[in-house]
Design an enzyme around this catalytic site. Structure first.
Site, PDB file in Angstrom:
ATOM      1  N   ASP A  45      10.774  -3.358  -3.219  1.00 15.32           N
ATOM      2  CA  ASP A  45       9.912  -4.237  -2.423  1.00 15.32           C
ATOM      3  C   ASP A  45       9.379  -5.362  -3.297  1.00 15.32           C
ATOM      4  O   ASP A  45       8.585  -5.134  -4.205  1.00 15.32           O
ATOM      5  CB  ASP A  45       8.734  -3.429  -1.854  1.00 15.32           C
ATOM      6  N   TYR A  50       5.553 -13.006  -5.559  1.00 17.08           N
ATOM      7  CA  TYR A  50       5.465 -12.249  -6.814  1.00 17.08           C
ATOM      8  C   TYR A  50       6.167 -12.989  -7.974  1.00 17.08           C
ATOM      9  O   TYR A  50       5.955 -12.637  -9.129  1.00 17.08           O
ATOM     10  CB  TYR A  50       6.078 -10.841  -6.689  1.00 17.08           C
ATOM     11  N   LYS A  75       9.470 -11.105   1.229  1.00 19.89           N
ATOM     12  CA  LYS A  75       8.479 -11.577   2.212  1.00 19.89           C
ATOM     13  C   LYS A  75       8.364 -13.098   2.195  1.00 19.89           C
ATOM     14  O   LYS A  75       8.453 -13.712   1.118  1.00 19.89           O
ATOM     15  CB  LYS A  75       7.099 -10.969   1.894  1.00 19.89           C
ATOM     16  N   HIS A 108       4.331 -12.329   5.179  1.00 24.90           N
ATOM     17  CA  HIS A 108       3.449 -11.706   4.179  1.00 24.90           C
ATOM     18  C   HIS A 108       2.014 -11.498   4.703  1.00 24.90           C
ATOM     19  O   HIS A 108       1.416 -10.448   4.465  1.00 24.90           O
ATOM     20  CB  HIS A 108       3.451 -12.549   2.899  1.00 24.90           C
TER      21      HIS A 108
HETATM   22  N1  NAP Z   1       2.355  -6.864   1.752  1.00 29.00           N
HETATM   23  C1  NAP Z   1       1.313  -7.058   0.959  1.00 29.00           C
HETATM   24  O1  NAP Z   1       0.423  -7.869   1.244  1.00 29.00           O
HETATM   25  C2  NAP Z   1       1.220  -6.271  -0.309  1.00 29.00           C
HETATM   26  C3  NAP Z   1       0.052  -6.340  -1.087  1.00 29.00           C
HETATM   27  C4  NAP Z   1      -0.011  -5.601  -2.267  1.00 29.00           C
HETATM   28  C5  NAP Z   1       1.061  -4.815  -2.649  1.00 29.00           C
HETATM   29  N2  NAP Z   1       2.214  -4.784  -1.887  1.00 29.00           N
HETATM   30  C6  NAP Z   1       3.378  -3.982  -2.305  1.00 29.00           C
HETATM   31  O2  NAP Z   1       2.981  -2.631  -2.470  1.00 29.00           O
HETATM   32  C7  NAP Z   1       3.354  -2.180  -3.766  1.00 29.00           C
HETATM   33  C8  NAP Z   1       2.419  -1.098  -4.242  1.00 29.00           C
HETATM   34  O3  NAP Z   1       1.069  -1.478  -4.168  1.00 29.00           O
HETATM   35  P1  NAP Z   1       0.152  -1.782  -5.431  1.00 29.00           P
HETATM   36  O4  NAP Z   1       1.000  -2.153  -6.581  1.00 29.00           O
HETATM   37  O5  NAP Z   1      -0.864  -2.756  -5.007  1.00 29.00           O
HETATM   38  O6  NAP Z   1      -0.628  -0.416  -5.684  1.00 29.00           O
HETATM   39  P2  NAP Z   1      -0.262   1.123  -5.979  1.00 29.00           P
HETATM   40  O7  NAP Z   1       1.200   1.346  -5.864  1.00 29.00           O
HETATM   41  O8  NAP Z   1      -1.197   1.933  -5.155  1.00 29.00           O
HETATM   42  O9  NAP Z   1      -0.747   1.316  -7.456  1.00 29.00           O
HETATM   43  C9  NAP Z   1      -0.121   0.794  -8.594  1.00 29.00           C
HETATM   44  C10 NAP Z   1      -1.003   1.142  -9.788  1.00 29.00           C
HETATM   45  O10 NAP Z   1      -1.110   2.567  -9.913  1.00 29.00           O
HETATM   46  C11 NAP Z   1      -0.599   3.008 -11.168  1.00 29.00           C
HETATM   47  N3  NAP Z   1       0.229   4.190 -10.921  1.00 29.00           N
HETATM   48  C12 NAP Z   1       1.461   4.232 -10.356  1.00 29.00           C
HETATM   49  N4  NAP Z   1       1.918   5.487 -10.295  1.00 29.00           N
HETATM   50  C13 NAP Z   1       0.960   6.274 -10.823  1.00 29.00           C
HETATM   51  C14 NAP Z   1       0.865   7.670 -11.048  1.00 29.00           C
HETATM   52  N5  NAP Z   1       1.859   8.483 -10.709  1.00 29.00           N
HETATM   53  N6  NAP Z   1      -0.269   8.142 -11.631  1.00 29.00           N
HETATM   54  C15 NAP Z   1      -1.275   7.316 -11.972  1.00 29.00           C
HETATM   55  N7  NAP Z   1      -1.231   5.973 -11.782  1.00 29.00           N
HETATM   56  C16 NAP Z   1      -0.123   5.465 -11.221  1.00 29.00           C
HETATM   57  C17 NAP Z   1       0.221   1.851 -11.709  1.00 29.00           C
HETATM   58  O11 NAP Z   1       0.142   1.810 -13.122  1.00 29.00           O
HETATM   59  P3  NAP Z   1       1.374   1.427 -14.098  1.00 29.00           P
HETATM   60  O12 NAP Z   1       2.202   0.366 -13.431  1.00 29.00           O
HETATM   61  O13 NAP Z   1       0.662   0.934 -15.310  1.00 29.00           O
HETATM   62  O14 NAP Z   1       2.125   2.706 -14.324  1.00 29.00           O
HETATM   63  C18 NAP Z   1      -0.465   0.646 -11.096  1.00 29.00           C
HETATM   64  O15 NAP Z   1      -1.584   0.259 -11.878  1.00 29.00           O
HETATM   65  C19 NAP Z   1       3.328  -3.465  -4.599  1.00 29.00           C
HETATM   66  O16 NAP Z   1       4.024  -3.354  -5.817  1.00 29.00           O
HETATM   67  C20 NAP Z   1       3.970  -4.429  -3.634  1.00 29.00           C
HETATM   68  O17 NAP Z   1       5.377  -4.274  -3.634  1.00 29.00           O
HETATM   69  C21 NAP Z   1       2.287  -5.498  -0.727  1.00 29.00           C
END
Ligand code: NAP
Length: 279
Positions: A45, A50, A75, A108
């Site tokens: 994704d 990004y 997106k 988005h």
């Molecule tokens: N459509 C939208 O508006 C929108 C907005 C935001 C995000 N997104 C998408 O959603 C994806 C995921 O969301 P997100 O990146 O915001 O948040 P998330 O996946 O909830 O959290 C990512 C964070 O959690 C840590 N993490 C990951 N796995 C872990 C585990 N097993 N144990 C402990 N910590 C862990 C990561 O650290 P490390 O990387 O340091 O390991 C990173 O700091 C994004 O990458 C993006 O593709 C979409």
């Protein structure tokens, strides 16, 4: 490890677990993608916003996984909403990713006050009819955005990607999407590891199942038939976040995690985001 898929409302399968690559930069992408593919991930994704579509495309092209076995989502960025720009920026994203079709193309943010999401989606409908994208959808749409979209367009969105985690479970949007066969994808499924993974309920279940707190939260999402796209740049965590298919939470445990909801939104309120706001 076999990842299961969800069938979107047009019959197209989408892996239940994908890797979110927000904040993964050019230097880190190759290692992250290699680790993820080795662990079994096939879905990725990204977003124009990004700035890493090229890096993702390059990393995927170095693998020997056939294109048809991958599921690539990107997106349309807010600043490029509008009928003509949607075609233009779709093409740019394809070129960045080095592919001739997308699996999923999403708006988005609605940016409703700017009045362009319907015409943007109409362009996406044409791209879908032309076979250039296998599924189309939206992100950050509330019920009123979805109702407006569906009243003015022909193809029901296949996916609504929204912020969703145990402290912000958006039950109203989830129910609306379930009732309309729109698949919910949870972004920020781990609440970015900002306190959720230390919650006593999550920790207790992690001890019971001999799993990590992150795995408990991700399994809870799967119990609700959501798609999840956890992001990590850490090899151990990338593997851990995919290793979810050898246990199941009980119904009462799913309900216990449901009850942790605090309506604690971490990201922006979609009603307040305008074109040009986010940089
Ligand atoms: N459509 C939208 O508006 C929108 C907005 C935001 C995000 N997104 C998408 O959603 C994806 C995921 O969301 P997100 O990146 O915001 O948040 P998330 O996946 O909830 O959290 C990512 C964070 O959690 C840590 N993490 C990951 N796995 C872990 C585990 N097993 N144990 C402990 N910590 C862990 C990561 O650290 P490390 O990387 O340091 O390991 C990173 O700091 C994004 O990458 C993006 O593709 C979409």
């Amino acid at each position: 490890m076999i990842n299961d898929s969800q069938i979107l409302n047009n019959g197209y399968p989408m892996p239940s677990v994908g890797l979110g690559v927000y904040k993964i930069d050019d230097d880190g992408m190759e290692k992250v993608v290699t680790t993820a593919l080795d662990a079994g991930y096939r879905a990725f994704d990204t977003a124009y916003f990004y700035g890493n579509e090229q890096a993702l495309g390059r990393a995927l092209s170095q693998s020997d996984i056939p294109r048809e076995d991958l599921f690539i989502t990107t997106k349309l960025w807010n600043d490029y909403q509008g009928y003509d720009k949607t075609f233009e920026y779709f093409q740019k994203s394809l070129e960045h990713l080095g592919t001739d079709y997308l699996d999923l193309f999403l708006i988005h943010w609605p940016c409703e006050a700017d009045g362009l999401f319907i015409e943007s989606y109409q362009a996406m409908e044409e791209l879908y009819e032309q076979g250039k994208v296998k599924a189309i959808g939206v992100c950050n749409f509330k019920q009123h955005h979805l109702e407006k979209l569906m009243a003015h367009t022909n193809i029901k969105p296949m996916v609504n990607q929204i912020e969703l985690h145990p402290y912000f479970n958006q039950q109203d949007v989830q129910e609306f999407c379930d009732n309309h066969d729109i698949k919910v994808t949870a972004w920020m499924p781990l609440m970015r590891n900002r306190g959720l993974l230390e919650d006593p309920v999550i920790v207790k279940l992690a001890e019971k199942y001999q799993k990590t707190p992150a795995q408990i939260v991700l399994r809870w999402h799967l119990a609700h038939n959501r798609i999840i796209i956890p992001k990590s740049k850490t090899p151990e965590r990338i593997r851990e976040n995919y290793d979810l298919f050898d246990f199941n939470l009980e119904i009462t445990e799913v309900a216990e995690i449901d009850s942790l909801n605090k309506n604690a939104r971490q990201g922006k309120d979609p009603d307040k985001v305008r074109i040009g706001d986010l940089k």
